[in-house]
Every structure is written in C-alpha cells, then in structure tokens.
Enzyme design. Structure first.
Site, PDB file in Angstrom:
ATOM      1  N   GLU A  46     -10.410   0.820   3.765  1.00  0.00           N
ATOM      2  CA  GLU A  46     -10.239   2.019   2.939  1.00  0.00           C
ATOM      3  C   GLU A  46     -11.561   2.436   2.282  1.00  0.00           C
ATOM      4  O   GLU A  46     -11.913   3.608   2.283  1.00  0.00           O
ATOM      5  CB  GLU A  46      -9.178   1.678   1.878  1.00  0.00           C
ATOM      6  CG  GLU A  46      -8.844   2.719   0.847  1.00  0.00           C
ATOM      7  CD  GLU A  46      -7.940   2.092  -0.233  1.00  0.00           C
ATOM      8  OE1 GLU A  46      -6.903   1.476   0.104  1.00  0.00           O
ATOM      9  OE2 GLU A  46      -8.287   2.183  -1.420  1.00  0.00           O
TER      10      GLU A  46
ATOM     11  N   SER B  29       0.835  -1.202   0.000  1.00  0.00           N
ATOM     12  CA  SER B  29       0.000   0.000   0.000  1.00  0.00           C
ATOM     13  C   SER B  29       0.864   1.244   0.000  1.00  0.00           C
ATOM     14  O   SER B  29       1.932   1.260   0.596  1.00  0.00           O
ATOM     15  CB  SER B  29      -0.907   0.018   1.243  1.00  0.00           C
ATOM     16  OG  SER B  29      -1.754   1.147   1.223  1.00  0.00           O
TER      17      SER B  29
ATOM     18  N   LYS C 278      -4.024  -7.280   3.269  1.00  0.00           N
ATOM     19  CA  LYS C 278      -4.118  -6.169   2.315  1.00  0.00           C
ATOM     20  C   LYS C 278      -5.546  -6.035   1.778  1.00  0.00           C
ATOM     21  O   LYS C 278      -6.059  -4.929   1.610  1.00  0.00           O
ATOM     22  CB  LYS C 278      -3.144  -6.381   1.159  1.00  0.00           C
ATOM     23  CG  LYS C 278      -3.215  -5.336   0.032  1.00  0.00           C
ATOM     24  CD  LYS C 278      -3.006  -3.913   0.547  1.00  0.00           C
ATOM     25  CE  LYS C 278      -2.640  -2.952  -0.570  1.00  0.00           C
ATOM     26  NZ  LYS C 278      -3.542  -2.916  -1.711  1.00  0.00           N
TER      27      LYS C 278
END
Lengths: 344, 344, 344, 344
Positions: free
Chosen positions: B200, B126, B193
């Site tokens: 997010e 990221s 992730k």
C-alpha cells in the site's frame, strides 16, 4: 446499445490493439476502413464487417471528408507513416496517434501538420489485451474542435460509466467518468499516458516486492551457508511461514486497500503458475518509464519510487553488472574478500 | 441474505472499525456482545440490537462456550487487555486480534495462551472506513480448528465473491475468492497484512509521484529565479501544460492499467479539494511499513520501492532535516555555496 | 618511535586482522600474548616476538592483572569464546571485542559480565587488510575507566595525527584526531562502526554507479536490437565516448571532491583488471548494512540512499528474482508481452 | 618550482575559481591576461602581476598566437561570450570552457567553431574554493593537438603526483596520476565531470544519512507523542546514545574505509557548528546530478543511489509537497486519518 451518432474511422495498424479497437467500434455501430501491411489482418476484419483498404491511398480515398484516421503502430513506424499520410490528406482531416509516442514528438508533429490544417491528436490508450470487452482508458491531447468532433468515437472506445462506481464527491460532468479525457493541447494526452505508465511501474514493483517478501517468509526454514560473507538470520523462528502467494493475491482482490487491476492480473497469473516458474523475470521497459523520470527531473519533482522501479527493471536484465563488479573489486581491495569471477 | 449458521461474537473495542464490524455481523444474523471503555459507544450499539457488556468479565459471562472474543483495539492496549481476558476465559475459547499488531507479538501471545488451551487468532483486517458496506479483507493466522469453527463470522465480515469478477484461470475453491484467507500458523495473518500495508505504501507513493508530475507539467510557464544555485529548465516549451489532476485521477479509474481502489479514493479527494489545499502532507506511518522493510532485510529480499516509500514518509514529516543540513554544510565547505539558515 | 607507556595485551583470534594488530602493537613496544585454534598462526607470531598461548586458560594465566584480552573473531564465535573466557577472568579484567558484533549484543554482554566486574568494551575496527601500516580507525564503546586505562593500546593501533591534515576549524583536543574515539557506553562503538559501514555501502554504490555510466558512455556506438520490448536510444550521437574507466578513477584521486580511499582502491583494482573481468559482482553484505537500515527505521530517519545501496547488493546476488518474475507475469497478463522463461 | 615551459593564457571570468586559477598559474611562472565585467576583479589581479584587459577584444589583442583563452563563467553566460569571442579569434586559437557546461552543448559548440578552425576544449574543473593551494582535478575533452599544446597549463593547475600516494598496481604513465586527464573528444571532459558530480551527490547523501542516524541515536531518550498516528519505538533501550557527531566525523578521517575529502570537510563544518544550526538544509542542485541520471537512463544503467540522492535534494527544498498531500488525502479517504492542513 449502439451509438446515437455513428461515424466513420480509418484504422492504420491492425495488431492486437488496432484490430480490437475496430471490433469495439463496429459493435457499437461505427463504420471502419482498415489497413495493414499484413493483408491477412485486413481480410480478417473485412470478414467481420470492416471496409478493406489495399494501401494508405486507398484508405484515404475510402474515407469521407473531413476524414479521421487512427494510427495504431509501433513507435518506430509512426513518423514515416505520418509523412506519407500527410501528403494524402486534406485540410480539416484529423489523424489520431493511439500508440505510445513520446509527447515531445507529438508537439513537433502537430506543428508540422498545422500549415496544411491537418489536425493531429495524440491519444494515450491503456487497456492492453483486455480492452475489447473492458474498454480502453483514453488520454487525449490536441485542439479542441477535432477532439469534440470525434467524441462519439472516443465514447465508444472508452469503458463507460458502468465500469466503476461513481466517485461520491464528484458532480457528474465531463467525460472523465466515462473513461476518456481531453487533457490539453498537443502532447498532453501522451504526457498523461506516459506518467500513467510511470505510476504503473511503481505499482507493479510494490506488488512484486510485497509478494516476494511473502514467498520468502520461510527463510528461517532454509539452510543458509554459514560463512564470513553471509549474514546469518538472527531470528529464524520469525520466518517459518509457507504461505501460498497465489491465495494471498486472490484475497487482496476484495475489500483490501491494495485492490487493483494489477492485483487481479497477478492473481490470475499465479492461478496458472503458482511459483511463476514460467517467467524469466527479464523485465523490459518501453520508454514511458524513462520519459516519466526525465520529466520529473526536469520539473524538479521528487519521484524516487518511480525512478527506483525503473532502475530495477534495468537490474532485472543484468544491466547493473559492471557496477556490481566495481563493488566486488572494492571489497576485494580493502577487505581481501574473495569474490572472484564465478560466472562462466 | 442472512447467514445459514448464525453465531455469537464478543467485540471488545467499539471504535469505527469495531462498531462497523458489529453492524455488519448483526445485519447478517449473528449475535454480538459488545464492550468498550466508552459507555456511549456501547449504548449506541445496544440501541442497534447488540447485547451490552459493562466490563470484560460481564462480556465473558454473556458469551456462550466455547467463546469467541474479537479485539479491535489500538496496538498499545492489546497486551494489557489480553492479559486480563486470559484470566477470564476457559479452555477452547478463542480470541481474535483484528487490529494491526506486530506478527511477532502474535507468536508470543499464542504461545502464552497455549498452556491454558485458549486459542489466539491474528486477523489482519483491511477496508478502512468503507468496510461496513464494502466488506473487509481478512488475513488470518492461527490453528486450523478455531479458524474453521469461526468460518461463518469471517464469511460475513468479508466482501464476498460478488465484490469482484472471478479470476479467470482460478478454480473456485477455498475462501480467498470471498475475501478471507487462513494464511498459516500464528502470526501469518498479521504478517500478510503487514506486507499488504507495505505494498500500500508503495502504490500510494507511485500514484502521488505521478500526479505530482502532472500537477507540475506547467513548469515551463512559471518564472524561475536565475541564480548559480538553480538549474534553469532547458526546454520550457515541453512543460506548458495546465492539466486538471482531478480529471486525470477520474479517467484513470476506468479501463486503465493503474485502476485501483487507491485511485478511486484519490479521485474522490480531488473532487472535493482540487489542489488538495486541505491537506498538510505530513504523512504518518503506523508500523507496518517499517516492519515490512525489516522483514525484507531479514529475508534478504530487495524491496527498494517499499523502502523508499517508507523513508519518504519520514521526509514528509521533516525527519530528514539534520541530513539536509549536513549536505548544506558540505556544499558550503567545498564550494562556498551560501545556504545559511533561512528557517526562523 | 615506541610508545611511552608499554602495555601487555592478549589477542584471541589471529586471522589477518588479529595478526596485524599484534604486529602493529609489538612494533610500538607493547607485549602480546596470542592464541588461536590454528597453532601455526600462533607459532608464526611467536616467531615475531609474541608470547604463545596453548589455550584460553593459558592465555589468561600469562596475562598480568588487571588483564586485557582482545577478541578478533568471526561474529558467530564471539559469544561462546566470551562465555568460556568469563569463567577464567577476574574482577577488573577487560575484554575488548574488536570484531563486527551487533551493538545490541554488546549491551547484553556487558550487562552479563557486569556482576563479575569484568569490563566489556566494544571496539569497531576499520582499516581492512591495509591497517598494519596505515593504522586502524577505532570506534570504542564501554565504561570510561577501562577505556582510559587501555589508551596506550588504542593510540598505537590508530593511525595517528600524521595520517591526515588537521581539521582547520578544530581545536586540537581529544583522541579523534589520532583516529580513535570513545563514542559512549556499551554498544556505542559498534553502533558507530555499524553506521560507518552503512555509509561505506552508499559511497561504494555511488562510485560504482558513476563508473558504470562512464563505462557505458559508448552506448550510441553499440547495435541495439530493435523490437517492441526495447526502447531505442533517441540520441545515439550523445553516447559515442570510449572512456578509460581506470584512468578516470586515477584522475579523481587528486584534487576532486570525490577523492577518497574507496576511489584509491578502485583505481588500484582497475589498474590490474581494466574492465574488472576478474570479479563476479555477487556482492555480499555482512550484517552492518542491514542493521544500519533497521536503526534508521527505528529512529524514523530517512536513509533512502543507504537502504537502496543495501538492497542493490541483494539484487547483485539474484535475490530479486521472484519479484522480477511477478513483473514479467503482470506484463504478460495485461499486455501479452511474451517474456517466457529463458533461463535454463 | 616554476614550470619548465611557461605559457600565456587569457582568463575570462574572475570569480573565485577564475581568479584562483590565474594565481596558481602565475605562481608557477605562466603569464596571464585577465578580463571580467567587474573591473575591480581585473585590477586586483593586475596588482598581483596579471595583464589587465578592458574588453574581450583587448584580451584577444594582448594574447600571442596561437591564443589560449579560458572561460570560467556561469553556465548561462558561456554561449553569448563564446559567440562574441568566436568573431575575434583566429584559426588555430583555442578556447577552454572550464565551467560546468552540459556536455551536449560542448559537442554543439565545438562543431560550430570547427569551420573557423578554432579549437574548443571542455574542461571539467573540480576543487572548489580550496583549489588554489590544493590544485584542481581536470577532466578534459576535445581534439588531441590543442590538448597536448596546453599541457603545461593543465599540469600547473592540477594537484600533481605528490597530492596522493601512487596507486600500487599502476604503471607510472599518463597524466592521470598528476590529476588531469584527456578523457576523449568534445564533451568527454564535461561528461566525466558531470558523472563525478553525480557520484558526489551519492557520497554526500551517504555521509549525511549516516551522521543523521548517529545524531538520532538518542531516540529512546526522547518522549514521543503516543497516538494512533505515531509508531512507538519498540526497543527504546537500544537508542540511548548521545554521540558527538563532530567527533565521529573527525575519527572517520583516519584509517577508516569512508575516509574522504567530503568527510574532512564535514568534520570541519561540525567543528564550527556542532549541530549544524547554521545551515538551512535547502540543498540546491546545479544541473550535473540531473544530467547524470538522464545519461544513466539513456544508457539503461541502473543508478538508484545517485537518482535517490538527487530526488532527496528536491525533497529538501519542499518540492515533494504536492505528492505528500496526495498521500495525506488518500489516508484521510480510506482510514479517516485526520491530517488537515497545519501549515499556516
């Protein structure tokens, strides 16, 4: 690093937030007159250099005109205190409500004080227990003149430009890069603070949901009861991870897209309590989330994420129980699913 | 500030992410062999000090054993590249998939390579276009030994401890405070992730919803058509604010609870495009959000906020249209509400 | 009112659903061979006119070719039974899976049986414990020929046209107005049934939420604890109603837009248990809701209501607890909100 | 089948709902005096047997004391009409507001009329354009005496017991089984109707989402653009169904758990417009949904499904556009995702 323009401020309410505001102001060279019903709180700050007031009247008497009095009080106490204060103040004095009042009350209060030419400013104050060192983000509503007059106060309380990198595309004007902003007329400050808290609800829920998925990534390792009421996990081999949630929060703090103060705080809590055994998970909501959703509905703006984050807090406190029982009842009716009362 | 333990790495895929990883590694004293189908991308990095490879075979030939090859490729190209690479590598070599693969594919791939004793590491990366200077947050899955062996590489790519204040309650151990973490066996890196991206989605949606409420705080100033189909605003006097959304994003960057890199980026975009006229609002989703919700459902973990953030992206691209027409049809049926087709 | 075209059917699995299907078929003149591991279930139906089978092999032996065998089994038992059955059947025989299998398994199973020319039909069956008298809604997938061959069976099981008014704009063709439908190739029946259950989740949640609002319309009459963590009700005078929820459910049954079988059932449950004290509210989910959301995500169709209804069921079973504790931990960190563990 | 106790009623507002109420009342032997600003509407009903009034004053003059006047007006016109009417009525007269007023307005209005001893009843009326034949579900609030006095009117308007099977567990008492209910004091009727509409939103959304999943069950047959911004469908073989959505709606009408009037209506719309090409999908919301969510928030009751169904309607009208652009802007910032304005 003291302020160029020292001012005097009266602080009413010396809880954690109020006391730390006074300390931050005095550190920077401002003079403070302080008052609280709890005399020991007054004495403590007196010991740190503040001028003690024994009553609201005493506080008003000790302030130079035009006066500036900051209220840092529980929402329920603001109105009676303000009523009392209004009798004591003079034209051109200013009152700042730094708590979490509903912005509609600000509009009403400012209108009530206007005939006496007392200025009422609403000032949403974010920063929590960390603000003494970190500074507080200030969202201010009210008339232009008193906001400008009190600029040195706001500037000292706010975190300052050094607390974050400059925004690359932005010209260096205005006060926002220092962490305080005059958002508009009466109520605008608490309106923006209200929405801020709504955003906070959604961000908190996102982080909590994500970490919960990671905490349960070992679902394939756990025995599940195999009955008609429970769906078996189709691919247990895909859920065999025992991941340290605290380490994940820590690694997300650097370089990732979700990097945020909330992740910082979560990492800290997990460092102390790796599975958060210390917390009950009965999540309160203190008004702003509800008001945010109401504003969104009034405006016709879709905010499903914030609305869901709010209602999840209700769920966490067991407020969805009747609805759940309706579901159980229906399932029992059409499917004979036995879900008889098991709670004692 | 070069690394104490320089290593050699092969980079396959020199898009923005791959090229910047190479640059960050070379800056710190590592040696890189680089390959891409686009020769100009290879030549550009050769000019900056990398060793150019003309083919996968050439890249493998130029790497010292045990080799380390990093794939930074679009998801669709990973498998065929890996198939080809597997034929060229030797036992004890390691392949790192730094893209956004589905963690279930990692499990399969690692199992396929295991008989040849080729190590397969999955590494969620990221940091986006800012990682060259800011560093990349790395979430790593795979066997312990090759992860340990490649530690100097991960350490260089990660942001390092200086990029955020230490977590107060945390003991300074492990690699997470430097911005990289070995999360567990194969797939664990991409699993974390994946969830990161789900978080997010939720955080982005929260911020977007909040700013939208503020942008529409002038609802009481706008004329609304008064017809049976439109609810009039009951209290227009409460929605009279014209608030500068860009200033709000800027002020939230400092000292507030919602302070985050996403708010930083939003402030930057608003500084350039105050009402975001430059953006269409057709929000893509690239897999991780979908997989996150699927994982949550498999685990039985409630994630209504992330799920809603995901489906909102579908909405933004018009994918809810048929459902909306079903609603129109029902309303027409029971109420005679005329909502005949107005789209051309 | 017996069928014109009596057929013979083997029923495997004589739980409530299977037994009632047999009864409904025999009432209409069809002949049934029945089998279950539980011999008493077999004997009971033998007493009502069915032919008893002592084993799968016996059942197959007692069926005339081309055979028709209906499985009405828990999801976990379908595959092993099918494997065994496949060895016993002959080309052109048909198996109908009337349970709640995942439609993807249907595709696999049909493909596995195809080389032996055994037809596999998937038949989503809705109607619950009321179907014996009310009939069952059937959603069928598979090849055209065996579906057509078994039409008299489906017709008998389905409710028939009389069970609802004709759809005014519809021409009277096809079988849907009788309550059964060949939806498409293998899996299509269970696909439609899966989505049916997803819709059911959403409708149930809507009704439950609405009745809960009505149950709590007395919020203004209740004392609330006044502390910093609890938002006081601003306008208690607007929540002074003590409304009988059961009466509301009853009145909604007639003439209202929300009239539905689910409201009928809710009214019945409330007639027996006016505040639903008999139900625990731990709401199970049996797979179809999860699969529905997964299908929606795969298709990119926004289904926030069904997704939320699903995750609410997880909440009702306490599966959101870790996430809630993350929220408590964050609040404690930034605001010093004390939410220490109160659960024992 | 005329009523045993014919009464006289004044109807103010002769739109579709008002006119049909008059017809249904007259059919059953009641006498009606009718008034509307639109004279042709008055004349039409005069032709069917009603007594025409030329003004509010004329209507009041033609009613026998104690009078009963029913308002069936757009929400915006209720208050001015009521103000005018209040001047004309006498003590013990009753006004019934049959429209969709906000229940809080009912409380205010009843209080305003109380000093003149004019009774104000709020009567939520569900049934839409079908009510003439089907009857209307009535949810009534106000004082006990006038509600009892007007019982013959309510009884005629309501659908009657024959319109649905009796609820098995229920004793045959009260009026709810006939389709009308005195819910409580002033506002209680519109409160229950408001929540009814909230439930309606959620049920409609569930059905719409489900049918949309079925409509898109052919996703695996469609070509998708393969780019970095679009997630490829992992298992296209699982989405190969071309299912007739109209047939599905039709089959769900009989015997299924989701059987409901809304499914009946959907089947009818799909019979005329198989892919609903005739509808724009810009779904209005007329107040009750918003008020329902607000009530839930005030009460602290979690209603995520209804809240989501409401905000989805906002989305359908493009009101989420600014938020979507914030998302695009963020993605552009952190990932360089190009989503430049494509709308004209």
């Amino acid at each position: 690093m003291a302020t160029d323009t020292p001012m005097q401020l009266g602080m009413i309410g010396l809880g954690r937030m109020g006391a730390n505001l006074v300390r931050r102001l005095m550190r920077d060279g401002h003079r403070c007159v302080v008052y609280d019903l709890d005399e020991s709180a007054v004495r403590e700050l007196e010991g740190e250099g503040a001028v003690a007031a024994r009553s609201l009247g005493d506080l008003v008497a000790k302030l130079e005109r035009p006066r500036a009095a900051w209220l840092m009080l529980p929402a329920a106490v603001v109105q009676p205190t303000l009523d009392q204060l209004a009798e004591l103040l003079d034209p051109d004095d200013a009152v700042i409500d730094g708590g979490n009042s509903y912005y509609r009350d600000d509009i009403t209060r400012a209108a009530q004080l206007a005939p006496r030419r007392i200025h009422y400013l609403d000032c949403g104050t974010s920063g929590g227990v960390w603000g003494l060192d970190r500074g507080y983000c200030l969202m201010i509503g009210g008339e232009r003149e008193p906001v400008a007059r009190l600029d040195p106060i706001f500037r000292t309380i706010a975190p300052g430009t050094g607390s974050a990198e400059p925004t690359p595309s932005r010209q260096a004007d205005g006060t926002a890069p220092q962490g305080y902003l005059h958002c508009g007329p009466s109520g605008a400050g608490h309106f923006v603070k209200m929405v801020h808290n709504g955003v906070e609800y959604g961000m908190m829920a996102s982080i909590a949901e994500g970490l919960s998925i990671i905490e349960h990534a070992d679902a394939g390792l756990r025995k599940r009861t195999a009955d008609a009421e429970t769906t078996p996990l189709r691919e247990p081999e895909a859920y065999q991870y025992e991941i340290d949630v605290g380490e994940v929060a820590e690694v997300w703090r650097r370089g990732s897209v979700v990097g945020s103060w909330l992740v910082d705080l979560t990492a800290d809590a997990l460092a102390r309590s790796p599975h958060l055994e210390d917390f009950a998970g009965h999540v309160s909501d203190s008004g702003e989330g509800r008001w945010t959703v109401r504003a969104a509905i009034d405006e016709g703006v879709p905010t499903p994420v914030i609305a869901t984050a709010l209602t999840d807090r209700f769920e966490s406190r067991g407020l969805g129980e009747f609805g759940d029982r309706v579901l159980s009842a229906m399932r029992s009716e059409f499917g004979g699913h036995a879900e008889k009362r098991s709670r004692p």
